[in-house]
Design an enzyme around this catalytic site. Structure first.
Site, PDB file in Angstrom:
ATOM      1  N   PHE A 109       1.967  -2.554   5.026  1.00 49.24           N
ATOM      2  CA  PHE A 109       1.224  -3.449   4.145  1.00 49.24           C
ATOM      3  C   PHE A 109       1.133  -2.936   2.711  1.00 49.24           C
ATOM      4  O   PHE A 109       0.965  -3.708   1.768  1.00 49.24           O
ATOM      5  CB  PHE A 109      -0.180  -3.707   4.712  1.00 49.24           C
ATOM      6  N   LYS A 110       1.288  -1.636   2.533  1.00 48.14           N
ATOM      7  CA  LYS A 110       1.158  -1.077   1.189  1.00 48.14           C
ATOM      8  C   LYS A 110       2.243  -1.593   0.244  1.00 48.14           C
ATOM      9  O   LYS A 110       2.075  -1.590  -0.975  1.00 48.14           O
ATOM     10  CB  LYS A 110       1.213   0.444   1.248  1.00 48.14           C
ATOM     11  N   ASP A 111       3.376  -2.061   0.812  1.00 43.37           N
ATOM     12  CA  ASP A 111       4.435  -2.614  -0.035  1.00 43.37           C
ATOM     13  C   ASP A 111       3.950  -3.813  -0.844  1.00 43.37           C
ATOM     14  O   ASP A 111       4.438  -4.046  -1.959  1.00 43.37           O
ATOM     15  CB  ASP A 111       5.625  -3.062   0.823  1.00 43.37           C
ATOM     16  N   LEU A 114       2.288  -2.139  -3.789  1.00 43.07           N
ATOM     17  CA  LEU A 114       3.001  -1.084  -4.513  1.00 43.07           C
ATOM     18  C   LEU A 114       4.322  -1.538  -5.105  1.00 43.07           C
ATOM     19  O   LEU A 114       4.790  -0.949  -6.093  1.00 43.07           O
ATOM     20  CB  LEU A 114       3.184   0.134  -3.606  1.00 43.07           C
ATOM     21  N   THR A 142       1.243   4.920   2.413  1.00 44.48           N
ATOM     22  CA  THR A 142       1.164   4.798   0.956  1.00 44.48           C
ATOM     23  C   THR A 142       2.305   5.563   0.290  1.00 44.48           C
ATOM     24  O   THR A 142       2.903   5.088  -0.678  1.00 44.48           O
ATOM     25  CB  THR A 142      -0.182   5.324   0.429  1.00 44.48           C
TER      26      THR A 142
END
Length: 463
Positions: A109-111, A114, A142
């Site tokens: 999900f960090k994509d 980021l 992350t």
């Protein structure tokens, strides 16, 4: 839109300044001066938008110093790297909706945030002619998402700390096999909390921060939070429409408080559409103890099959504490100083009532996590990763009839093959991007979990 510190020690800054500052210079976290509530008319206009279109509309409420055409291009560029046309698709499985947040380049999900943040950094550095050395700590996802967000970009070096042999083998490979000249992986002999405290200490050395133009990619950076707000709004609009429901609930596997804080912001924007936020923790249940008992105190870090949640100090908690304190920056600063000294904060009954109005919570132990993966697979033929399983277990336990439950799927199950195999008897099929990692060259520096060691390394390799 202007941004202020939770500790009140800086003059208001613009979005561009907030992104580049990362951690506020007074040690606090940055927040917008106001959170807009969305009108029914605007919601009606948003319902039919694609994900990039909605993201542009939501972000424009918080970003007024990047021209609209440039912001739209930054958003579109960020989500071209995703392998699903809906970016964060919703899949109905039994009594809940799974919001798949793992279709970006590192399958986590960090994509979502980021990829956007990396492009914003590149845009602002090109505009200013400046340079940046990114420093961050990761509990698993992350790091790789940040690295993939800035790998090969000009004017940027990135230094990522991860706890040595405390992330999954695939998470480690996703980071260490990126050998671009601007990427530096540091494995520290300690926990994620050790890494996070090192990063905060270095950012609080203002002379060092300024000398090396340090930038933050951890969720202390406001751009991370605001980009994640979008998918809560996207899901709420889609599910209320498809189910003919007035409201939805969300269940969020939580370690660092960033993802669920984005949900808190989204609910303040859509109070009539988002009802409950269920904060799901694994055995590292600091946040559950806070919500249920008003006890925010440190304990030992347990190693689990959901390593991205193996955290005690939740770096985004301070943002919520600011609102819990009635936006009193002085009181928030005092509370955080007290926590830094004692490792504990206790909240009275009135504060606990306010907290429980904002969040529900459940802690899910290791046996329950594995059982949830197994049972969900047997019932639906759908494989959950262990973090998502924590959220599904807590979400289904708190589900109420007539209110759709949306559970956030924060990582592809193939990233945690050993846990999945112990639950269902075989590992999930590896996507091609992960299968190829084992044959790639890797590069990583193992070092002591010490501020001085990390500062010396950055000093040697900074732009």
């Amino acid at each position: 839109m202007q941004y202020i510190s939770t500790r009140g020690g800086i003059a208001p800054v613009s979005f561009k300044q907030a992104v580049m500052m990362g951690l506020a210079t007074d040690g606090g976290l940055l927040l917008p001066t106001a959170i807009p509530e969305i009108s029914a008319e605007t919601l009606g206009q948003w319902r039919g938008l694609s994900y990039p279109e909605l993201a542009t509309a939501v972000l424009s409420l918080f970003i007024d110093d990047i021209p609209p055409a440039d912001l739209r291009e930054l958003v579109e560029k960020s989500y071209r790297t995703f392998n699903h046309r809906e970016i964060t698709p919703l899949v109905k499985q039994g009594d809940c909706f799974i919001m798949e947040l793992f279709h970006g380049p590192t399958l986590a999900f960090k994509d979502v945030a980021l990829q956007f943040l990396g492009n914003v950094f590149e845009y602002l550095l090109k505009e200013s002619g400046g340079k940046m050395n990114i420093l961050g700590a990761t509990s698993g996802d992350t790091g790789s998402a940040a690295i993939y967000g800035v790998r090969g970009k000009e004017r940027i070096n990135i230094f990522i700390l991860h706890p040595h042999k405390r992330v999954s083998p695939i998470q480690e490979l996703q980071m260490t096999t990126v050998t671009d000249a601007n990427v530096f992986n540091l494995a520290i002999r300690g926990t994620f909390d050790d890494g996070q405290s090192i990063v905060k200490a270095i950012f609080n050395d203002l002379a060092f921060k300024e000398k090396h133009q340090l930038g933050a990619v951890n969720s202390i950076n406001w751009a991370r939070i605001v980009a994640q707000v979008v998918y809560y709004i996207y899901a709420a609009l889609r599910v209320t429409k498809s189910e003919g429901a007035e409201q939805v609930d969300f269940s969020v596997p939580t370690g660092n408080f960033g993802d669920i804080f984005a949900g808190y912001v989204a609910r303040r924007m859509l109070p009539k559409q988002i009802r409950n936020l269920i904060l799901a923790t694994n055995e590292n249940n600091l946040l559950t103890r806070f919500i249920l008992n008003g006890d925010y105190s440190l304990g030992p870090v347990a190693q689990t099959s959901s390593p991205s949640m193996d955290i005690q100090v939740a770096s985004n908690f301070e943002r919520y504490l600011y609102y819990l304190n009635g936006e009193d920056a002085g009181r928030t600063r005092k509370d955080m100083d007290s926590f830094g000294a004692s490792g504990s904060l206790q909240f009275d009954e009135l504060a606990q009532e306010r907290v429980r109005a904002d969040f529900a919570s459940r802690s899910v132990n290791e046996a329950e996590t594995i059982a949830t993966i197994r049972d969900f697979y047997q019932k639906h033929g759908y494989v959950l990763d262990p973090h998502t399983a924590v959220g599904v277990k807590a979400g289904l336990a708190g589900r109420e009839a007539g209110v759709p439950m949306i559970c956030l799927a924060t990582a592809h199950p193939a990233k945690f093959g050993a846990a999945v195999q112990s639950a269902i008897g075989h590992e999930p099929e590896l996507p091609e991007s992960l299968a190829a990692l084992a044959d790639k060259e890797s590069r990583c520096e193992v070092m002591a979990a010490e501020v001085a060691a990390v500062k010396a390394y950055v000093e040697r390799h900074a732009l």
